[in-house]
Scaffold this active site. Sequence first.
Site, PDB file in Angstrom:
ATOM      1  N   GLU A  65      57.502 -20.328   3.230  1.00  0.00           N
ATOM      2  CA  GLU A  65      56.523 -20.695   2.197  1.00  0.00           C
ATOM      3  C   GLU A  65      55.160 -20.060   2.460  1.00  0.00           C
ATOM      4  OE1 GLU A  65      58.168 -25.227   1.506  1.00  0.00           O
ATOM      5  OE2 GLU A  65      56.976 -24.778   3.258  1.00  0.00           O
ATOM      6  N   LYS A  78      48.480 -20.143   4.487  1.00  0.00           N
ATOM      7  CA  LYS A  78      49.363 -20.325   5.641  1.00  0.00           C
ATOM      8  C   LYS A  78      50.737 -19.773   5.294  1.00  0.00           C
ATOM      9  CE  LYS A  78      51.149 -24.484   6.994  1.00  0.00           C
ATOM     10  NZ  LYS A  78      51.164 -25.800   7.663  1.00  0.00           N
ATOM     11  N   GLY A 235      60.682 -35.364   4.290  1.00  0.00           N
ATOM     12  CA  GLY A 235      61.193 -34.939   2.980  1.00  0.00           C
ATOM     13  C   GLY A 235      60.167 -34.015   2.356  1.00  0.00           C
ATOM     14  N   ASP A 236      60.395 -32.697   2.447  1.00  0.00           N
ATOM     15  CA  ASP A 236      59.348 -31.781   2.013  1.00  0.00           C
ATOM     16  C   ASP A 236      59.906 -30.522   1.371  1.00  0.00           C
ATOM     17  OD1 ASP A 236      60.410 -30.653   4.270  1.00  0.00           O
ATOM     18  OD2 ASP A 236      58.538 -30.411   5.357  1.00  0.00           O
ATOM     19  N   LYS A 240      65.867 -32.108   0.142  1.00  0.00           N
ATOM     20  CA  LYS A 240      65.650 -32.557   1.539  1.00  0.00           C
ATOM     21  C   LYS A 240      64.718 -33.763   1.501  1.00  0.00           C
ATOM     22  CE  LYS A 240      63.730 -30.598   5.890  1.00  0.00           C
ATOM     23  NZ  LYS A 240      62.271 -30.785   5.858  1.00  0.00           N
TER      24      LYS A 240
END
Length: 350
Positions: A65, A78, A235-236, A240
């Site tokens: 990501e 990031k 949970g991200d 998931k």
Amino acid sequence: MTLAPSHKALVPFVSVDNMMKLVHHIGIEPMLRGLADYIEADFRRWELFDKTPRIASHSEEGVIELMPTSDGEVYGFKYVNGHPKNTREGLQTVTAFGLLANVGNGYPVLLSEMTVLTALRTAATSAMVAKYLAPKGADTMAMIGNGAQSEFQTLAMKAICGLKSVRLYDIDPAATAKAARNLRGLGLEVVSCSSPEESMEGAQIITTCTADKQYATILTDNMVGAGVHINAIGGDCPGKTELAPGVLRRSTIYVEYPEQTRIEGEIQQLAPDHPVTEMWQVINGTAKGRSSTDEITLFDSVGFAIEDFSALRYVRDHIAGTELFLELDLLADPDDPRDLFGMLQRAAKP
Ligand code: NAD
């Protein structure tokens, strides 16, 4: 026009080694408190930031990501991955690095490792949020999932919310033994538990921080009593999650950035218009936090770019005057800005 050799615009770089030295130089608990202050300050000026759900590239095994944001003066991003199977191969589930740049000229002003920094900023965010939402006097936490993030989560709750006791549980007893060993002597009562139910006995805060690429049910409806604060970290990602939908329906749900959380968080299991409260509004007083002792508050954390921006800002401010960075020759910066080719040609000469 000058033909002098190119000068270099050097970019400060904080390696993993220097990040660890910085943490010890400041002290881990003061640094967690400092990070929480920077994150809280940026949540207060939330509306000023450029915001977008993070850009995720999913694969069978995990996700990579990019998380960009800007406050109009400074831009940051990031790079972060999430690969739950990695630990079986001796690799981290989550690794990261990040950059800050000057919006005025686009030049980077900091490049930093962010694997350690992500663990610190995630923990600081959790505790900053718990300070607003956890029941008064909360001093005991169930820590479910005892992997890389867990000690950071625990220490931030101690440093910022006054946690006194942590009750550890992981499906892998070796992970619990590791966390218990690492937390020994840090001023907390540490209890190792053999079931999630046991870990929740007497806990006013429940942190779930597991890694599994599925709709997991770490907490089922019957496990969660009235009045607790749930800090749901693991949970991200789409597909998931950690909490049974029944737990979500009984909770007042607080999020970072709804547009991202609806894709990635626990609430992906609910209707797209299920009501949620944005944490920045609780912090600036325009939305309500916990309203009764019976209420279940749930922080559906996925991690948002502004928290990384705050963490990088903190690092930039705290490496000043230290030797805890290297200067990287990252930018080609010829004395005559239009003579990039000439600079390259001159580099061929002995
Ligand atoms: P990790 O792989 O080091 O640790 C995860 C732990 O969860 C392991 O010890 C594993 O045994 C345990 N586990 C898996 N299934 C379980 C279950 N059913 N019950 C109890 N324990 C279980 O991962 P980590 O770096 O500690 O990260 C944990 C999670 O947090 C990951 O899912 C990661 O993506 C997420 N994360 C979220 C944020 C955020 O901002 N919300 C930031 C960083 C990491």
